[in-house]
Write a protein that holds these residues in place. Structure first.
Motif, PDB file in Angstrom:
ATOM      1  N   SER A  18       5.820 -62.155 -36.079  1.00  0.00           N
ATOM      2  CA  SER A  18       6.424 -63.496 -36.068  1.00  0.00           C
ATOM      3  C   SER A  18       5.382 -64.574 -36.352  1.00  0.00           C
ATOM      4  O   SER A  18       4.187 -64.304 -36.406  1.00  0.00           O
ATOM      5  CB  SER A  18       7.039 -63.755 -34.682  1.00  0.00           C
ATOM      6  OG  SER A  18       6.008 -63.736 -33.699  1.00  0.00           O
ATOM      7  N   ILE A  20       2.727 -67.399 -37.057  1.00  0.00           N
ATOM      8  CA  ILE A  20       1.537 -67.517 -37.905  1.00  0.00           C
ATOM      9  C   ILE A  20       1.100 -66.136 -38.397  1.00  0.00           C
ATOM     10  O   ILE A  20       0.729 -65.969 -39.568  1.00  0.00           O
ATOM     11  CB  ILE A  20       0.408 -68.222 -37.113  1.00  0.00           C
ATOM     12  CG1 ILE A  20       0.794 -69.689 -36.853  1.00  0.00           C
ATOM     13  CG2 ILE A  20      -0.913 -68.124 -37.845  1.00  0.00           C
ATOM     14  CD1 ILE A  20      -0.108 -70.422 -35.852  1.00  0.00           C
ATOM     15  N   ASP A  64       0.397 -52.750 -26.827  1.00  0.00           N
ATOM     16  CA  ASP A  64       0.357 -53.935 -25.967  1.00  0.00           C
ATOM     17  C   ASP A  64      -1.106 -54.303 -25.693  1.00  0.00           C
ATOM     18  O   ASP A  64      -1.808 -53.581 -24.989  1.00  0.00           O
ATOM     19  CB  ASP A  64       1.101 -53.650 -24.656  1.00  0.00           C
ATOM     20  CG  ASP A  64       1.207 -54.881 -23.779  1.00  0.00           C
ATOM     21  OD1 ASP A  64       0.405 -55.832 -23.960  1.00  0.00           O
ATOM     22  OD2 ASP A  64       2.084 -54.898 -22.896  1.00  0.00           O
ATOM     23  N   LEU A  65      -1.531 -55.425 -26.244  1.00  0.00           N
ATOM     24  CA  LEU A  65      -2.947 -55.808 -26.157  1.00  0.00           C
ATOM     25  C   LEU A  65      -3.370 -56.235 -24.758  1.00  0.00           C
ATOM     26  O   LEU A  65      -4.562 -56.434 -24.513  1.00  0.00           O
ATOM     27  CB  LEU A  65      -3.247 -56.929 -27.160  1.00  0.00           C
ATOM     28  CG  LEU A  65      -3.194 -56.512 -28.633  1.00  0.00           C
ATOM     29  CD1 LEU A  65      -3.291 -57.735 -29.537  1.00  0.00           C
ATOM     30  CD2 LEU A  65      -4.297 -55.519 -28.966  1.00  0.00           C
ATOM     31  N   ASN A  87      -4.845 -62.564 -34.223  1.00  0.00           N
ATOM     32  CA  ASN A  87      -3.827 -63.620 -34.171  1.00  0.00           C
ATOM     33  C   ASN A  87      -2.987 -63.576 -32.900  1.00  0.00           C
ATOM     34  O   ASN A  87      -2.579 -64.619 -32.391  1.00  0.00           O
ATOM     35  CB  ASN A  87      -2.914 -63.492 -35.402  1.00  0.00           C
ATOM     36  CG  ASN A  87      -1.641 -64.294 -35.246  1.00  0.00           C
ATOM     37  OD1 ASN A  87      -1.625 -65.517 -35.387  1.00  0.00           O
ATOM     38  ND2 ASN A  87      -0.541 -63.607 -34.907  1.00  0.00           N
ATOM     39  N   TYR A 152      -5.205 -71.146 -21.254  1.00  0.00           N
ATOM     40  CA  TYR A 152      -5.163 -71.107 -22.724  1.00  0.00           C
ATOM     41  C   TYR A 152      -6.357 -71.874 -23.292  1.00  0.00           C
ATOM     42  O   TYR A 152      -7.019 -71.416 -24.232  1.00  0.00           O
ATOM     43  CB  TYR A 152      -3.837 -71.712 -23.185  1.00  0.00           C
ATOM     44  CG  TYR A 152      -3.565 -71.636 -24.662  1.00  0.00           C
ATOM     45  CD1 TYR A 152      -3.052 -70.482 -25.244  1.00  0.00           C
ATOM     46  CD2 TYR A 152      -3.791 -72.733 -25.484  1.00  0.00           C
ATOM     47  CE1 TYR A 152      -2.775 -70.422 -26.608  1.00  0.00           C
ATOM     48  CE2 TYR A 152      -3.516 -72.687 -26.835  1.00  0.00           C
ATOM     49  CZ  TYR A 152      -3.006 -71.528 -27.398  1.00  0.00           C
ATOM     50  OH  TYR A 152      -2.730 -71.481 -28.745  1.00  0.00           O
ATOM     51  N   LYS A 156      -9.212 -70.287 -25.606  1.00  0.00           N
ATOM     52  CA  LYS A 156      -9.433 -70.721 -26.992  1.00  0.00           C
ATOM     53  C   LYS A 156     -10.828 -71.336 -27.191  1.00  0.00           C
ATOM     54  O   LYS A 156     -11.399 -71.225 -28.272  1.00  0.00           O
ATOM     55  CB  LYS A 156      -8.320 -71.671 -27.433  1.00  0.00           C
ATOM     56  CG  LYS A 156      -6.941 -71.000 -27.525  1.00  0.00           C
ATOM     57  CD  LYS A 156      -6.882 -69.889 -28.575  1.00  0.00           C
ATOM     58  CE  LYS A 156      -5.467 -69.351 -28.764  1.00  0.00           C
ATOM     59  NZ  LYS A 156      -5.399 -68.292 -29.793  1.00  0.00           N
ATOM     60  N   VAL A 185       2.030 -76.187 -34.666  1.00  0.00           N
ATOM     61  CA  VAL A 185       2.788 -75.433 -35.673  1.00  0.00           C
ATOM     62  C   VAL A 185       4.129 -75.006 -35.090  1.00  0.00           C
ATOM     63  O   VAL A 185       4.216 -74.617 -33.911  1.00  0.00           O
ATOM     64  CB  VAL A 185       1.976 -74.186 -36.122  1.00  0.00           C
ATOM     65  CG1 VAL A 185       2.730 -73.428 -37.212  1.00  0.00           C
ATOM     66  CG2 VAL A 185       0.589 -74.587 -36.601  1.00  0.00           C
ATOM     67  N   THR A 187       6.401 -72.672 -34.137  1.00  0.00           N
ATOM     68  CA  THR A 187       6.566 -71.240 -33.836  1.00  0.00           C
ATOM     69  C   THR A 187       7.102 -71.129 -32.407  1.00  0.00           C
ATOM     70  O   THR A 187       7.242 -72.129 -31.697  1.00  0.00           O
ATOM     71  CB  THR A 187       5.223 -70.471 -33.895  1.00  0.00           C
ATOM     72  OG1 THR A 187       4.421 -70.900 -32.785  1.00  0.00           O
ATOM     73  CG2 THR A 187       4.476 -70.696 -35.183  1.00  0.00           C
ATOM     74  N   THR A 190       5.238 -72.981 -29.520  1.00  0.00           N
ATOM     75  CA  THR A 190       5.398 -74.418 -29.268  1.00  0.00           C
ATOM     76  C   THR A 190       6.856 -74.818 -29.058  1.00  0.00           C
ATOM     77  O   THR A 190       7.167 -76.016 -29.014  1.00  0.00           O
ATOM     78  CB  THR A 190       4.838 -75.230 -30.455  1.00  0.00           C
ATOM     79  OG1 THR A 190       5.444 -74.745 -31.665  1.00  0.00           O
ATOM     80  CG2 THR A 190       3.327 -75.105 -30.567  1.00  0.00           C
TER      81      THR A 190
HETATM   82  P1  NAD Z   1       4.219 -66.390 -31.747  1.00  0.00           P
HETATM   83  O1  NAD Z   1       4.624 -66.308 -30.337  1.00  0.00           O
HETATM   84  O2  NAD Z   1       5.261 -66.393 -32.830  1.00  0.00           O
HETATM   85  O3  NAD Z   1       3.213 -65.221 -32.112  1.00  0.00           O
HETATM   86  C1  NAD Z   1       2.417 -64.559 -31.163  1.00  0.00           C
HETATM   87  C2  NAD Z   1       2.370 -63.094 -31.524  1.00  0.00           C
HETATM   88  O4  NAD Z   1       1.485 -62.421 -30.612  1.00  0.00           O
HETATM   89  C3  NAD Z   1       3.741 -62.438 -31.409  1.00  0.00           C
HETATM   90  O5  NAD Z   1       3.978 -61.625 -32.547  1.00  0.00           O
HETATM   91  C4  NAD Z   1       3.623 -61.599 -30.149  1.00  0.00           C
HETATM   92  O6  NAD Z   1       4.419 -60.444 -30.172  1.00  0.00           O
HETATM   93  C5  NAD Z   1       2.130 -61.243 -30.169  1.00  0.00           C
HETATM   94  N1  NAD Z   1       1.683 -60.865 -28.821  1.00  0.00           N
HETATM   95  C6  NAD Z   1       1.722 -61.629 -27.708  1.00  0.00           C
HETATM   96  N2  NAD Z   1       1.284 -60.909 -26.651  1.00  0.00           N
HETATM   97  C7  NAD Z   1       0.994 -59.669 -27.110  1.00  0.00           C
HETATM   98  C8  NAD Z   1       0.532 -58.480 -26.509  1.00  0.00           C
HETATM   99  N3  NAD Z   1       0.298 -58.398 -25.190  1.00  0.00           N
HETATM  100  N4  NAD Z   1       0.352 -57.391 -27.274  1.00  0.00           N
HETATM  101  C9  NAD Z   1       0.596 -57.438 -28.591  1.00  0.00           C
HETATM  102  N5  NAD Z   1       1.040 -58.534 -29.233  1.00  0.00           N
HETATM  103  C10 NAD Z   1       1.238 -59.634 -28.492  1.00  0.00           C
HETATM  104  O7  NAD Z   1       3.344 -67.708 -31.829  1.00  0.00           O
HETATM  105  P2  NAD Z   1       2.266 -68.239 -32.914  1.00  0.00           P
HETATM  106  O8  NAD Z   1       2.216 -69.681 -32.755  1.00  0.00           O
HETATM  107  O9  NAD Z   1       2.509 -67.663 -34.267  1.00  0.00           O
HETATM  108  O10 NAD Z   1       0.902 -67.658 -32.318  1.00  0.00           O
HETATM  109  C11 NAD Z   1      -0.054 -66.961 -33.095  1.00  0.00           C
HETATM  110  C12 NAD Z   1      -1.453 -67.404 -32.695  1.00  0.00           C
HETATM  111  O11 NAD Z   1      -1.625 -68.769 -33.082  1.00  0.00           O
HETATM  112  C13 NAD Z   1      -1.728 -67.349 -31.199  1.00  0.00           C
HETATM  113  O12 NAD Z   1      -3.048 -66.873 -30.973  1.00  0.00           O
HETATM  114  C14 NAD Z   1      -1.606 -68.799 -30.780  1.00  0.00           C
HETATM  115  O13 NAD Z   1      -2.327 -69.079 -29.621  1.00  0.00           O
HETATM  116  C15 NAD Z   1      -2.183 -69.472 -31.995  1.00  0.00           C
HETATM  117  N6  NAD Z   1      -1.899 -70.893 -32.145  1.00  0.00           N
HETATM  118  C16 NAD Z   1      -0.626 -71.359 -32.312  1.00  0.00           C
HETATM  119  C17 NAD Z   1      -0.398 -72.706 -32.467  1.00  0.00           C
HETATM  120  C18 NAD Z   1       0.970 -73.292 -32.665  1.00  0.00           C
HETATM  121  O14 NAD Z   1       1.095 -74.517 -32.674  1.00  0.00           O
HETATM  122  N7  NAD Z   1       2.003 -72.512 -32.818  1.00  0.00           N
HETATM  123  C19 NAD Z   1      -1.481 -73.595 -32.456  1.00  0.00           C
HETATM  124  C20 NAD Z   1      -2.754 -73.106 -32.299  1.00  0.00           C
HETATM  125  C21 NAD Z   1      -2.963 -71.756 -32.155  1.00  0.00           C
END
Ligand code: NAD
Length: 247
Positions: A18, A20, A64-65, A87, A152, A156, A185, A187, A190
């Motif tokens: 999903s 990013i 599962d990470l 990611n 968080y 980060k 972003v 997703t 947020t």
């Molecule tokens: P998202 O929730 O769509 O994606 C997160 C992904 O991580 C998902 O596919 C989820 O299944 C996976 N995940 C979570 N926990 C897990 C685990 N224990 N084991 C395996 N997989 C796991 O959200 P996103 O916004 O696409 O997040 C992706 C990255 O971008 C993250 O690191 C997030 O912190 C970072 N990020 C997002 C934003 C934003 O505004 N959306 C901003 C800055 C950074």
């Protein structure tokens, strides 16, 4: 354009089902890479189809990470990875004074411990082969404090520090370690912010570009850092934020 070509390379994108991660997986495939798709659960059919349509051969890794200790053994079964994109991430929101240690540990576990262990384990193979790219997804909260997300923010900031630490040791061995710091972003991460009209307007009004980012906005920076064009880029945290940090 050849220096952006990723044919012959295999990329692992954690959390590629999903958001990013999915956009990054598709963009890497379009640049020529084969993909190891990863999810906590097995529902990777949609991203697999999209990435395969872009021409990539795909492998799936369901893991599962939060089981950080299990990562080295699990990674041993994967194809050789030339490009690691850290990611996958989670966020837990509660004011600092009420933030539970469980939430803190859960976030640090997936967002920082797993990034370290994956980078160390897959990085060892890259060092042995003399080439590789590691790109971690950082955040605005690698630079700022944020609200209600102390775990968080700590994780980060840690990702930014780890990026520099690994780059400093591995640059001489042909392994480039960098990070991309997305702004806000659209997703699942947020969704609660966008569901709150006051908070949503507050955030949007601070973004010089005048809109939230889309997952596709982040992918080009990752493709660049994964490519030979970035062979002399080390330890950089590249903000892709619509100008948020310049405000
Ligand atoms: P998202 O929730 O769509 O994606 C997160 C992904 O991580 C998902 O596919 C989820 O299944 C996976 N995940 C979570 N926990 C897990 C685990 N224990 N084991 C395996 N997989 C796991 O959200 P996103 O916004 O696409 O997040 C992706 C990255 O971008 C993250 O690191 C997030 O912190 C970072 N990020 C997002 C934003 C934003 O505004 N959306 C901003 C800055 C950074």
């Amino acid at each position: 354009m050849t220096s952006f070509d990723l044919h012959g390379r295999t990329a692992l994108v954690t959390g590629s089902r999903s958001g990013i991660g999915r956009a990054v997986a598709v963009a890497l495939a379009r640049a020529g890479a084969d993909l190891v798709l990863h999810g906590r659960t097995a529902d990777l059919d949609e991203v697999d189809k999209e990435v395969a349509e872009a021409g990539a051969r795909t492998t799936r890794w369901v893991f599962d990470l939060s089981d950080v200790d299990g990562i080295p053994a699990a990674v041993a079964d994967l194809p050789e990875v030339d490009i690691l994109v850290n990611n996958a991430g989670i966020i837990r929101r509660a004011p600092a004074a009420e933030h539970s240690l469980d939430d803190w540990r859960a976030v640090l576990g997936v967002d920082l411990d797993a990034v370290f262990v994956l980078s160390r384990t897959i990085g060892a193979g890259m060092l042995a082969r003399g080439h590789g790219k590691i790109i971690s997804i950082a955040s605005m909260l690698s630079f700022q404090g944020g609200l209600n997300v102390p775990g968080y923010t700590a994780a980060k900031h840690g990702v930014a520090g780890l990026t520099k630490a690994l780059a400093n040791e591995w640059a001489a061995h042909g392994v480039q370690v960098n990070a991309v710091a997305p702004g806000y972003v659209e997703t699942a991460n947020t969704e609660p912010l966008r569901a709150d009209p006051v908070r949503e307007a507050d955030i949007r009004s601070r973004i010089p570009a005048g809109r939230w980012g889309r997952p596709e906005d982040i992918a080009g920076a990752v493709v660049f850092l994964a490519s030979p064009a970035a062979d002399y880029v080390n330890g950089h945290v590249l903000a892709v934020d619509g100008g948020w940090l310049t405000r």
